[in-house]
Design an enzyme around this catalytic site. Sequence first.
Site, mmCIF file in Angstrom:
data_model
loop_
_atom_site.group_PDB
_atom_site.id
_atom_site.type_symbol
_atom_site.label_atom_id
_atom_site.label_comp_id
_atom_site.label_asym_id
_atom_site.label_seq_id
_atom_site.Cartn_x
_atom_site.Cartn_y
_atom_site.Cartn_z
ATOM 1 N N CYS A 1 34.769 13.447 -10.709
ATOM 2 C CA CYS A 1 34.092 13.127 -9.461
ATOM 3 C C CYS A 1 33.613 11.693 -9.415
ATOM 4 C CB CYS A 1 32.852 14.007 -9.276
ATOM 5 S SG CYS A 1 33.172 15.760 -9.342
ATOM 6 N N GLY B 1 38.580 11.201 -7.777
ATOM 7 C CA GLY B 1 38.749 12.557 -7.262
ATOM 8 C C GLY B 1 39.487 12.532 -5.949
ATOM 9 N N ASN C 1 28.331 14.113 -10.503
ATOM 10 C CA ASN C 1 29.490 13.818 -11.349
ATOM 11 C C ASN C 1 29.141 14.257 -12.767
ATOM 12 O OD1 ASN C 1 30.854 10.773 -12.799
ATOM 13 N ND2 ASN C 1 31.797 12.774 -12.627
ATOM 14 N N GLY C 2 30.006 15.066 -13.352
ATOM 15 C CA GLY C 2 29.754 15.540 -14.716
ATOM 16 C C GLY C 2 30.014 17.020 -14.813
ATOM 17 N N TYR D 1 40.921 5.302 -19.570
ATOM 18 C CA TYR D 1 41.819 5.792 -18.526
ATOM 19 C C TYR D 1 41.155 5.929 -17.156
ATOM 20 C CZ TYR D 1 44.435 9.022 -15.603
ATOM 21 O OH TYR D 1 45.078 9.595 -14.543
ATOM 22 N N ASP E 1 51.433 3.299 -23.443
ATOM 23 C CA ASP E 1 50.621 4.049 -22.488
ATOM 24 C C ASP E 1 49.242 4.277 -23.088
ATOM 25 O OD1 ASP E 1 49.918 5.227 -20.136
ATOM 26 O OD2 ASP E 1 51.390 6.848 -20.210
ATOM 27 N N CYS F 1 37.878 18.313 -22.620
ATOM 28 C CA CYS F 1 36.593 17.675 -22.319
ATOM 29 C C CYS F 1 35.706 18.716 -21.649
ATOM 30 C CB CYS F 1 36.783 16.493 -21.381
ATOM 31 S SG CYS F 1 35.210 15.776 -20.861
ATOM 32 N N CYS G 1 37.231 14.414 -27.195
ATOM 33 C CA CYS G 1 38.615 14.799 -26.895
ATOM 34 C C CYS G 1 39.578 14.297 -27.976
ATOM 35 C CB CYS G 1 39.020 14.305 -25.516
ATOM 36 S SG CYS G 1 38.694 12.567 -25.219
#
Length: 495
Positions: free
Chosen positions: A28, A54, A128-129, A269, A372, A409, A464
């Site tokens: 988000c 998002g 957000n979270g 990312y 990448d 995550c 992660c």
Amino acid sequence: MKFRLPLTPEAEQELARERDAAHFHDECGVFGIHGHDEAAHITYLGLYALQHRGQESCGIVASSGREHLAHRAMGLVADTFGEKALSRLGGRHAVGHVRYSTSGESHLRNAQPICANTDGGPVSIAHNGNIVNAVAIRRELEGRGAIFSSTSDSEVLLHLLARSRENTMEDRFIDAISRVKGAFSLALLTDDAMIGARDPSGFRPLSLGRLDGAWVLASETCALDLIGATFERDVEPGEVVVIRRGRLRSLRPLSRSASRHFCIFEYMYFARPDSNLMGQNVYAYRKELGRVLAREQSVTADMVVPVLDSGNAAALGYAEESGIPYDTALIRNHYVRRTFIEPAQSIRNFGVKVKHNAIRSFLAGKRVILIDDSIVRGTTLIKIVAMLRAAGVREVHIRISSPPSTGSCYYGVDTPNKEELIAYRHTVDEIRDMMGADSLAYLSLEGLRRLADQELKSGICDGCFSGVYPVPVNVEEDRPQLSLFRAVEDEPDSE
Ligand code: AMP
């Protein structure tokens, strides 16, 4: 005492998959402005800049006081808000939200900001979270008669706030966030204030800006740049900022976390490269990751080629450090929509060709280092390597500017169940063979952590990659198991 029947390995796997799927995967962006004549319009622009955070639903709530006006919809910001919609959202204060979820709950009822009328006035929250104890709190509240209207973890905040026995809205809010665990960056609108807050670990970003005397809250500084706001500072982990009548008050009501855990994946990312997170520019950081990768994993080749756009900055860093020329010989179509009509007859490698195409004349006979930022399921790179081979590339050396992604995550980034992560199930050599590459190497976890120590003012969460999750998650408890009514009038028409 609990008894559990022994399960077959397949059933164990199935159970693990289900448990892992239990957490909400929400990505988000939040935005808020307090005290501006064009509050809704500016929020629209802020959300436009945060669209990468998002793409599933978006919303704006505007207010001039006791009335909150909400417009939420499935889809992109630019497709949702026209002049007409924005002109209805009158008032000098607004909060907005963009959301993406793959948990199967892509419904309008989960779109934000979420709003409620409480006995203390209207409240609208953009979150957000991911709140890791949301399901436990929800069960407890439902047991006492609470009625939930979404499957979003954020709704528990609203219930806790509405039920709090504190006197003022800000004390009720503080009461609510004291009960939740996990990741939250919040922008909240009451009848007379805008409140911003970050969890004590500081998983997700939240910045403060100023525009024409108004206060602005934004997930990323790229939103401040677009609206021409000046960057004031970041909201600190564990801090609550209360903005009322042009004044900002900073409070520290939450018990301090021993350390900070800013999400390293935001740098690698998720965030836009032109944003500064906790004072560090994202693009510069990604380039630095590429430099470290070049030092750790050098290989002789003719050119360094990024997977656009996620590998751009790391590939530049790698090229600069290694002295091997950078070339974007792999082109990306930027207008790919999630759904498109596939041809009835199968075209070879159709899926990848829609998004990428190789420039044969540049690549034939060359040794290529393909960069990448991460490998998730492995689908993209398997197809790209095949495409490079078809273009006559002699050697393909894949270099990834992060360690192997081996875990989900639980704090608000959308990653699949860990069984679906190629690096969870396979060794680096196996992945290399599956990709058909000549070599494959990742950035080391030590290299990632060393760079974070050197460059970042905050501690990081790298769960992660490392499996070390700083805030405990009980995936079993966090399993939603929510049965709901479905309002089909909210759903987009399917063809
Ligand atoms: P895959 O093809 O499944 O291995 O996905 C790899 C690509 O997905 C890389 O180019 C990444 O930049 C990108 N990626 C990594 N994490 C995410 C995420 N959480 N959401 C969407 N894309 C991602």
